[in-house]
Design a protein around this motif. Structure first.
Motif, PDB file in Angstrom:
ATOM      1  N   ALA A  66       0.738  -1.178  -0.122  1.00 34.83           N
ATOM      2  CA  ALA A  66      -0.105  -0.078   0.064  1.00 34.83           C
ATOM      3  C   ALA A  66       1.276   0.887  -0.301  1.00 34.83           C
ATOM      4  O   ALA A  66       0.686   2.195  -0.624  1.00 34.83           O
ATOM      5  CB  ALA A  66      -0.892  -0.228   0.783  1.00 34.83           C
ATOM      6  N   SER A  67       1.617   1.425   0.615  1.00 36.33           N
ATOM      7  CA  SER A  67       2.697   2.402   0.614  1.00 36.33           C
ATOM      8  C   SER A  67       3.281   2.313  -0.921  1.00 36.33           C
ATOM      9  O   SER A  67       3.525   3.705  -1.168  1.00 36.33           O
ATOM     10  CB  SER A  67       3.757   2.333   1.693  1.00 36.33           C
ATOM     11  N   GLY A  68       4.396   1.544  -1.364  1.00 31.56           N
ATOM     12  CA  GLY A  68       4.378   1.363  -2.534  1.00 31.56           C
ATOM     13  C   GLY A  68       3.493   1.953  -3.572  1.00 31.56           C
ATOM     14  O   GLY A  68       3.567   3.476  -4.411  1.00 31.56           O
ATOM     15  N   ALA A  69       2.455   1.826  -3.372  1.00 27.69           N
ATOM     16  CA  ALA A  69       0.323   2.400  -4.508  1.00 27.69           C
ATOM     17  C   ALA A  69       0.890   3.607  -3.988  1.00 27.69           C
ATOM     18  O   ALA A  69       0.445   4.482  -4.763  1.00 27.69           O
ATOM     19  CB  ALA A  69      -0.268   1.311  -3.951  1.00 27.69           C
ATOM     20  N   LEU A  70       0.987   4.221  -3.224  1.00 30.29           N
ATOM     21  CA  LEU A  70       0.867   5.210  -2.696  1.00 30.29           C
ATOM     22  C   LEU A  70       1.577   6.784  -3.516  1.00 30.29           C
ATOM     23  O   LEU A  70       1.500   7.425  -3.480  1.00 30.29           O
ATOM     24  CB  LEU A  70       0.936   5.382  -0.932  1.00 30.29           C
ATOM     25  N   ILE A  71       2.764   5.759  -3.832  1.00 30.83           N
ATOM     26  CA  ILE A  71       3.923   7.461  -4.317  1.00 30.83           C
ATOM     27  C   ILE A  71       3.917   6.520  -5.895  1.00 30.83           C
ATOM     28  O   ILE A  71       4.745   7.134  -6.395  1.00 30.83           O
ATOM     29  CB  ILE A  71       6.093   6.877  -3.957  1.00 30.83           C
ATOM     30  N   SER A  72       3.474   5.260  -7.277  1.00 30.92           N
ATOM     31  CA  SER A  72       3.880   4.947  -7.796  1.00 30.92           C
ATOM     32  C   SER A  72       3.184   6.517  -8.602  1.00 30.92           C
ATOM     33  O   SER A  72       2.479   6.824  -8.246  1.00 30.92           O
ATOM     34  CB  SER A  72       2.723   3.623  -8.188  1.00 30.92           C
ATOM     35  N   ASP A  73       3.639   5.646 -10.202  1.00 24.24           N
ATOM     36  CA  ASP A  73       2.961   6.553 -11.400  1.00 24.24           C
ATOM     37  C   ASP A  73       2.333   6.388 -12.016  1.00 24.24           C
ATOM     38  O   ASP A  73       2.200   5.093 -12.523  1.00 24.24           O
ATOM     39  CB  ASP A  73       4.713   6.653 -12.096  1.00 24.24           C
ATOM     40  N   LEU A  74       1.740   6.930 -12.768  1.00 26.73           N
ATOM     41  CA  LEU A  74       0.575   6.780 -13.596  1.00 26.73           C
ATOM     42  C   LEU A  74       1.492   5.831 -15.154  1.00 26.73           C
ATOM     43  O   LEU A  74       2.177   6.264 -15.547  1.00 26.73           O
ATOM     44  CB  LEU A  74      -0.366   7.950 -14.211  1.00 26.73           C
ATOM     45  N   THR A  75       1.148   4.990 -15.911  1.00 30.13           N
ATOM     46  CA  THR A  75       1.687   3.935 -16.705  1.00 30.13           C
ATOM     47  C   THR A  75       0.820   3.410 -17.230  1.00 30.13           C
ATOM     48  O   THR A  75       0.441   3.256 -17.255  1.00 30.13           O
ATOM     49  CB  THR A  75       2.727   3.160 -15.537  1.00 30.13           C
ATOM     50  N   ALA A  76       2.096   3.071 -18.508  1.00 33.54           N
ATOM     51  CA  ALA A  76       1.418   2.117 -19.748  1.00 33.54           C
ATOM     52  C   ALA A  76       1.891   1.932 -20.369  1.00 33.54           C
ATOM     53  O   ALA A  76       3.132   1.783 -20.236  1.00 33.54           O
ATOM     54  CB  ALA A  76       0.911   2.978 -20.428  1.00 33.54           C
ATOM     55  N   HIS A  77       2.553   0.409 -20.753  1.00 31.26           N
ATOM     56  CA  HIS A  77       3.529   0.154 -21.819  1.00 31.26           C
ATOM     57  C   HIS A  77       3.327  -0.493 -22.930  1.00 31.26           C
ATOM     58  O   HIS A  77       2.243  -0.917 -23.459  1.00 31.26           O
ATOM     59  CB  HIS A  77       3.824  -1.565 -20.492  1.00 31.26           C
ATOM     60  N   HIS A  78       4.063  -0.222 -23.624  1.00 28.18           N
ATOM     61  CA  HIS A  78       3.816   0.015 -25.166  1.00 28.18           C
ATOM     62  C   HIS A  78       4.498  -0.933 -25.800  1.00 28.18           C
ATOM     63  O   HIS A  78       6.011  -1.107 -25.105  1.00 28.18           O
ATOM     64  CB  HIS A  78       3.803   0.877 -26.214  1.00 28.18           C
ATOM     65  N   GLN A  79       4.487  -2.384 -26.645  1.00 27.40           N
ATOM     66  CA  GLN A  79       5.758  -2.960 -26.877  1.00 27.40           C
ATOM     67  C   GLN A  79       5.478  -3.107 -28.684  1.00 27.40           C
ATOM     68  O   GLN A  79       4.135  -2.931 -29.012  1.00 27.40           O
ATOM     69  CB  GLN A  79       5.752  -4.374 -26.648  1.00 27.40           C
ATOM     70  N   ALA A  80       6.485  -3.622 -29.274  1.00 28.26           N
ATOM     71  CA  ALA A  80       6.041  -3.781 -30.615  1.00 28.26           C
ATOM     72  C   ALA A  80       6.950  -4.460 -31.275  1.00 28.26           C
ATOM     73  O   ALA A  80       8.274  -5.153 -30.243  1.00 28.26           O
ATOM     74  CB  ALA A  80       6.577  -2.523 -31.657  1.00 28.26           C
ATOM     75  N   MET A  81       6.965  -5.300 -32.049  1.00 26.95           N
ATOM     76  CA  MET A  81       7.924  -6.920 -32.381  1.00 26.95           C
ATOM     77  C   MET A  81       8.292  -6.133 -33.954  1.00 26.95           C
ATOM     78  O   MET A  81       7.888  -5.454 -34.664  1.00 26.95           O
ATOM     79  CB  MET A  81       7.191  -7.555 -33.310  1.00 26.95           C
ATOM     80  N   PHE A  82       9.894  -6.026 -33.876  1.00 26.15           N
ATOM     81  CA  PHE A  82      10.752  -6.128 -35.635  1.00 26.15           C
ATOM     82  C   PHE A  82      11.622  -6.712 -35.326  1.00 26.15           C
ATOM     83  O   PHE A  82      12.941  -6.514 -34.142  1.00 26.15           O
ATOM     84  CB  PHE A  82      11.679  -4.770 -35.500  1.00 26.15           C
ATOM     85  N   HIS A  83      12.466  -7.328 -36.254  1.00 28.84           N
ATOM     86  CA  HIS A  83      13.360  -7.918 -36.133  1.00 28.84           C
ATOM     87  C   HIS A  83      14.005  -7.570 -37.040  1.00 28.84           C
ATOM     88  O   HIS A  83      14.741  -7.384 -37.570  1.00 28.84           O
ATOM     89  CB  HIS A  83      13.135  -9.629 -36.747  1.00 28.84           C
ATOM     90  N   THR A  84      15.459  -7.762 -36.247  1.00 32.49           N
ATOM     91  CA  THR A  84      16.825  -7.537 -36.602  1.00 32.49           C
ATOM     92  C   THR A  84      18.079  -8.542 -35.711  1.00 32.49           C
ATOM     93  O   THR A  84      18.171  -8.448 -34.812  1.00 32.49           O
ATOM     94  CB  THR A  84      16.668  -5.730 -36.602  1.00 32.49           C
ATOM     95  N   LEU A  85      18.902  -7.914 -37.055  1.00 27.63           N
ATOM     96  CA  LEU A  85      20.832  -8.806 -35.904  1.00 27.63           C
ATOM     97  C   LEU A  85      21.721  -7.175 -36.435  1.00 27.63           C
ATOM     98  O   LEU A  85      21.836  -6.146 -36.818  1.00 27.63           O
ATOM     99  CB  LEU A  85      20.745  -9.612 -36.896  1.00 27.63           C
ATOM    100  N   SER A  86      22.331  -7.872 -35.227  1.00 27.26           N
ATOM    101  CA  SER A  86      23.832  -6.258 -34.715  1.00 27.26           C
ATOM    102  C   SER A  86      24.672  -6.248 -35.909  1.00 27.26           C
ATOM    103  O   SER A  86      25.236  -5.557 -35.804  1.00 27.26           O
ATOM    104  CB  SER A  86      24.062  -7.062 -33.163  1.00 27.26           C
ATOM    105  N   GLY A  87      24.934  -7.357 -36.626  1.00 22.26           N
ATOM    106  CA  GLY A  87      25.282  -8.034 -38.113  1.00 22.26           C
ATOM    107  C   GLY A  87      24.446  -6.737 -38.443  1.00 22.26           C
ATOM    108  O   GLY A  87      25.347  -6.558 -39.756  1.00 22.26           O
ATOM    109  N   ARG A  88      23.804  -7.103 -38.938  1.00 23.43           N
ATOM    110  CA  ARG A  88      23.060  -6.486 -40.066  1.00 23.43           C
ATOM    111  C   ARG A  88      21.974  -5.354 -39.314  1.00 23.43           C
ATOM    112  O   ARG A  88      20.735  -5.641 -40.134  1.00 23.43           O
ATOM    113  CB  ARG A  88      22.732  -7.936 -41.304  1.00 23.43           C
TER     114      ARG A  88
END
Length: 686
Positions: free
Chosen positions: A484-506
């Protein structure tokens, strides 16, 4: 004024931050049949303490943050909606096959787990999109309409839609959603590319099915919560804790209830990070011990680890949420855990809990079986006349009798020895849970600080830390209501994600930057909408990456929001190798890296974000001494008893001693030394 309420299995914790920033803590019994009633009860206690009618007291509130177990309880009890699962033709077994894996590879007596949605409610949609987004088989809309009629006839109350490669081309899923709205209006549905655009088919399907199944029940719960709070007099904003360690508006989270699976426990590490601090190189082990469960999590190098491998029960024998969530391990070991002796004469503690009703034998509510709390009362750890600050008197003779009848006599022990065995065994269960989340991730618990929270944490926090080899224990000032003490100071949060495939060499820098730009636009929209008026806005970036052709990826924080130079790519590669070494104790710096997913988490600060302090008390620091039997001793000893809130900064207390507050009792075993720091934390040196 701000309120934060965490509904646990035994108690409902309330933290109140007044207009001057001072904190107040309250606990009410949880009402399992109607959790909102327990929430209202806790607010009524706060109003009574302030000397105000509940309605006028609540009217002064700006924000109420609620951590709830209602979603996971609905799943565990089978009270979710009857859900239909629509998937690509020829692939009806995604929820059946899962990802493989077994806890006991050679134990064939365990039945294969049932899929989250049964095959009888699984429907195959004629369509096919390829991995590159090309349409191989166009969507047959007439066939979908016919399928929806079968869904209606089957009595489905919600629909989950997960088509192959919708994360690359969502056109078919979007069209199915439109057909559901047209032909089955009012039936809630979830599209996989919206709720969890993950490359992993089972995880995406599972999270989609879980989310859809929770929509009716959680929608009703959230509407009922807001309605009853309005009736009680609250006019402010109602927020709900999410599994990601943030908060969202109640109405919004009802549209994506899969985010509520780990609602309450996710706040404990948030509180530990804010209250206990620690350096960027320090690891905090966070133990939140309540009446029903013991939840353990971490704060590592200033970050709270998250995982997508969150199971609804035993790993591989239950469904996986597949959603990013604060990595919390929960076991059935809390103050209400029942102690019992099996037919072979072996002592067990938990996982069955006495809960809030009837509760431990000492509660006097009809419970007759001994629990960890009964053992603590018997040993003198808890003052039976001072439970909840004297608001509740415990029945010590009932605790002693329950332990004598169910544990001491069957094992041929004295009552004190049996009570000590109960506490010692519960301690070992908690230690093993911590080992699972630390040693298995390459963390040496001896180099970490143990942050103890929850009403039952103080009973054995020193014993746990010593068993782990920790040198320091921190009990935060508001630790008895850590989540509860953590909830009192928590931020309004949204998580967004996307898929995109790539290699470090290319490395496809342009493609990655386009993906990151889209994620940033989504974060900006959230900040301008629900997060409008925030005092600060931050976006945290990460990538899901692995060694090329490796089976599993890990989440790696990104230092920048775009890849502008070769140095930016080099930083990602170096950070990946370092994190892989931390987690698995092995790395391959010369190997190519494969990035498959990109994440952006926007955090909007709606409060101060700073931990507050409990109101000062003028009560004497010393309380009457009492006889206590500590673990590993042969007899009781008369020891000092201190009042936690009245201990002055810098005063050192040497164990053996007991340190009490209205909401917890901290056992300072022989040889330990404790003092309060400038933040009000109790710091124990071992």
């Amino acid at each position: 004024m701000r309120f934060a309420v965490d509904t646990g299995g035994t108690f409902t914790d309330l933290m109140v931050a007044s207009e001057d920033g001072r904190l107040a803590m309250f606990k009410a019994s949880t009402t399992p049949a109607d959790p909102v009633a327990g929430l209202i009860d806790s607010l009524a206690l706060a109003a009574a303490a302030a000397g105000e009618p509940l309605a006028s007291y609540l009217a002064r509130g700006d924000v109420l943050v609620h951590g709830t177990t209602h979603a996971i309880n609905a799943i565990v009890t089978g009270n979710t909606a009857r859900t239909a699962f629509l998937t690509t033709e020829g692939h009806p077994d995604t929820l059946v096959f899962r990802e493989g894996g077994r806890i006991e590879p050679f134990n064939f007596t365990v039945p294969y787990p049932e899929p989250y949605v049964p095959r009888a409610l699984t429907f195959e949609v004629p369509e096919r999109i390829m991995a590159d987004g090309r349409v191989r088989t166009p969507l047959d809309e007439a066939a979908v309409v016919a399928i929806l009629e079968r869904v209606r006839a089957a009595g489905a109350e919600a629909i989950a839609v997960c088509l192959l490669w919708s994360v690359v081309n969502p056109a078919h899923e979007t069209a199915v959603g439109a057909l559901i709205e047209r032909h089955l209006p009012g039936i809630p549905y979830t599209l996989s590319h919206r709720i969890n655009p993950s490359i992993r088919e089972y995880r995406r399907a599972s999270s989609t099915a879980i989310d859809a199944s929770l929509k009716p029940v959680m929608g009703a719960y959230m509407r009922g919560l807001e309605s009853r709070l309005r009736e009680a007099g609250f006019k402010g904003r109602v927020l709900v804790v999410t599994s990601q360690g943030g908060v969202m508006d109640a109405a919004s989270v009802a549209e994506a209830p899969v985010h509520l699976i780990n609602s309450g426990p996710s706040m404990a590490p948030v509180a530990a990070k804010a209250y206990a601090g620690g350096t960027a190189e320090e690891t905090l082990i966070v133990g939140d011990s309540g009446g029903t469960t013991f939840d353990v999590s971490l704060v590592r190098r200033g970050r709270i680890p998250r995982s997508r491998e969150i199971w609804l029960g035993q790993p591989f024998r239950s469904a996986m949420t597949g959603m990013p969530s604060v990595d919390v391990k929960s076991i059935g070991a809390g103050g209400g855990s029942i102690a019992w002796v099996d037919a072979g004469g072996l002592l067990h503690v938990g996982p069955i809990s006495a809960g809030a009703r009837p509760g431990p034998a000492c509660y006097g509510r009809g419970g007759t079986r001994p629990t960890l709390t009964d053992a603590a009362v018997t040993l003198g750890f808890i003052d039976a006349g001072f439970f909840l600050g004297g608001k509740m008197t415990l029945d010590e003779p009932a605790a002693v009798e329950a332990i004598r009848r169910d544990v001491a006599d069957p094992l041929g022990l004295s009552v004190d020895a049996a009570a000590e065995a109960i506490v010692a065994l519960a301690t070992e269960h908690m230690v093993q849970a911590i080992m699972d989340i630390t040693v298995n991730q390459g963390i040496d618990p001896a180099e970490a600080t143990f942050v103890a929270g929850g009403g039952a944490a103080g009973l054995n926090c020193v014993a746990i830390a010593r068993r782990l080899g920790c040198r320091r224990v921190v009990v935060t000032e508001a630790g008895a209501a850590l989540s509860a003490s953590g909830a009192l100071i928590s931020d309004l949060t949204a998580h967004h994600q996307a898929m995109f495939h790539t290699l470090s060499g290319r490395f496809d820098r342009d493609g990655v930057n386009r993906t990151l730009a889209d994620l940033e636009a989504a974060c900006d929209a959230f900040a301008a909408g629900p997060g409008a008026g925030a005092s600060a806005v931050e976006i945290h970036w990460s990538s899901e990456a692995r060694y090329a052709d490796q089976a599993w990826e890990i989440e790696v924080p990104l230092a920048r929001a775009r890849f502008e130079t070769e140095a930016d790519l080099a930083a990602l590669i170096d950070d990946f190798h370092r994190m892989h070494q931390d987690i698995f104790a092995v790395s391959d710096p010369g190997a190519e890296i494969e990035a498959v997913g990109w994440n952006a988490e926007v955090r909007c600060r709606i409060g101060t974000g700073q931990p507050g302090r409990l109101a000062a008390t003028d009560r004497p620091a010393r309380l009457p001494a009492r006889a206590v039997r500590f673990l590993g001793t042969e007899a009781r000893a008369e020891v000092e008893v201190w009042r936690l809130e009245s201990i002055r900064e810098g005063v050192v207390i040497a164990g053996p001693a007991i340190i009490e507050s209205d909401f917890t009792s901290i056992v300072l075993d022989p040889g330990a030394r404790a003092h309060r720091d400038g933040s009000g934390n109790l710091v124990i040196a071992l």
